[in-house]
Every structure is written in structure tokens, then in C-alpha cells.
Design a protein around this motif. Sequence first.
Motif, PDB file in Angstrom:
ATOM      1  N   MET A  32       0.863  -1.050  -0.047  1.00  0.00           N
ATOM      2  CA  MET A  32      -0.111  -0.001  -0.157  1.00  0.00           C
ATOM      3  C   MET A  32       0.900   1.141  -0.011  1.00  0.00           C
ATOM      4  O   MET A  32       0.558   2.340  -0.965  1.00  0.00           O
ATOM      5  CB  MET A  32      -0.927   0.158   1.118  1.00  0.00           C
ATOM      6  CG  MET A  32      -1.640   1.228   1.445  1.00  0.00           C
ATOM      7  SD  MET A  32      -2.818   1.144   2.717  1.00  0.00           S
ATOM      8  CE  MET A  32      -2.005   1.007   4.179  1.00  0.00           C
ATOM      9  N   LEU A  33       1.909   1.116   0.941  1.00  0.00           N
ATOM     10  CA  LEU A  33       2.796   2.267   0.865  1.00  0.00           C
ATOM     11  C   LEU A  33       3.651   2.561  -0.415  1.00  0.00           C
ATOM     12  O   LEU A  33       3.517   3.654  -1.005  1.00  0.00           O
ATOM     13  CB  LEU A  33       3.656   2.234   2.044  1.00  0.00           C
ATOM     14  CG  LEU A  33       3.194   2.157   3.210  1.00  0.00           C
ATOM     15  CD1 LEU A  33       4.495   1.963   4.472  1.00  0.00           C
ATOM     16  CD2 LEU A  33       2.460   3.487   3.841  1.00  0.00           C
ATOM     17  N   ASP A  34       3.786   1.480  -1.012  1.00  0.00           N
ATOM     18  CA  ASP A  34       4.428   1.648  -2.393  1.00  0.00           C
ATOM     19  C   ASP A  34       3.654   2.351  -3.656  1.00  0.00           C
ATOM     20  O   ASP A  34       4.019   3.089  -4.137  1.00  0.00           O
ATOM     21  CB  ASP A  34       5.098   0.334  -2.942  1.00  0.00           C
ATOM     22  CG  ASP A  34       6.302  -0.120  -1.993  1.00  0.00           C
ATOM     23  OD1 ASP A  34       6.844   0.424  -1.264  1.00  0.00           O
ATOM     24  OD2 ASP A  34       6.534  -1.221  -2.189  1.00  0.00           O
ATOM     25  N   GLU A  35       2.402   1.739  -3.407  1.00  0.00           N
ATOM     26  CA  GLU A  35       1.380   2.465  -4.225  1.00  0.00           C
ATOM     27  C   GLU A  35       1.104   3.661  -4.019  1.00  0.00           C
ATOM     28  O   GLU A  35       0.905   4.508  -5.014  1.00  0.00           O
ATOM     29  CB  GLU A  35      -0.069   1.473  -4.172  1.00  0.00           C
ATOM     30  CG  GLU A  35       0.119   0.198  -4.868  1.00  0.00           C
ATOM     31  CD  GLU A  35      -1.239  -0.535  -4.492  1.00  0.00           C
ATOM     32  OE1 GLU A  35      -2.445   0.376  -4.048  1.00  0.00           O
ATOM     33  OE2 GLU A  35      -1.513  -1.798  -4.816  1.00  0.00           O
ATOM     34  N   ALA A  36       1.004   4.206  -2.741  1.00  0.00           N
ATOM     35  CA  ALA A  36       0.753   5.460  -2.378  1.00  0.00           C
ATOM     36  C   ALA A  36       1.620   6.572  -3.010  1.00  0.00           C
ATOM     37  O   ALA A  36       1.596   7.383  -3.579  1.00  0.00           O
ATOM     38  CB  ALA A  36       0.509   5.758  -0.812  1.00  0.00           C
ATOM     39  N   GLN A  37       3.311   6.014  -2.741  1.00  0.00           N
ATOM     40  CA  GLN A  37       4.502   6.717  -3.046  1.00  0.00           C
ATOM     41  C   GLN A  37       4.323   6.626  -4.781  1.00  0.00           C
ATOM     42  O   GLN A  37       4.855   7.696  -5.162  1.00  0.00           O
ATOM     43  CB  GLN A  37       5.652   5.885  -2.671  1.00  0.00           C
ATOM     44  CG  GLN A  37       7.106   6.966  -2.976  1.00  0.00           C
ATOM     45  CD  GLN A  37       6.715   8.257  -1.967  1.00  0.00           C
ATOM     46  OE1 GLN A  37       6.411   8.333  -1.106  1.00  0.00           O
ATOM     47  NE2 GLN A  37       6.985   9.392  -2.892  1.00  0.00           N
TER      48      GLN A  37
END
Length: 108
Positions: A1-6
Motif C-alpha cells: 500500500m505504501l509503495d502504491e501511495a508513493q
Amino acid sequence: MLDEAQAYEDSRNYDCCQIINGAFTVGCAVNEAYCEGRSATPADVEVEAVAKRLLWRSCKKWDGIESDYVAKDEDDAWDYAGEIPGFQEEYIRQAKEMLEIARKAVNE
């Protein structure tokens, strides 16, 4: 999720999470909002949409039901399923379970 957000944040023309005068930039707010949305509990309308699609995909024929009924579309099948006690509720239960599995995978 954090990778997608970034990746989402990086795809926009925002300042990249720098603190300016003690405040976060728009990029940080977008990143945080993206994460909150991805991990939020599904809305009832989302659950029902998944339940309808599961029903439509699995019930081209109405197994075990004495009927010659043929649904015209997804909504028609959903309406008909509402006439059979517990039928819609079972698909809603399955939809919630599937969405929970998806949310869990996003958060890991």
C-alpha cells in the motif's frame, strides 16, 4: 500500500513530502489520504456491488431452485435473489469476506 501511495504521489506534480514552514506539503496529504482510502472499511455500496457480481457470475442457472427463471442482467438476478430467503445475505457475506481478504493483502 505504501509503495502504491508513493507511486501515485510520484506520478503527480507535488512537492515530495518536504516540510515547509513546519507544515507538510500537498504530496504528503495525498499520500496519507491514499493510504487511508485503501485501508478503509468497504462501504455498503461496494459490498453490494461485489455481491451482485458474485451472484451474476455464479448463477447463470439457478442450481437447486425449482424455476425456469432466467435473469436479464445483474440487477434483475439480484432482485430475484431477494425473493429467496437468505440468498442475497449469503452473497453479501461472501463479498465482505473477499473485500476483507483484499484489504488485508493491501495492508501487508
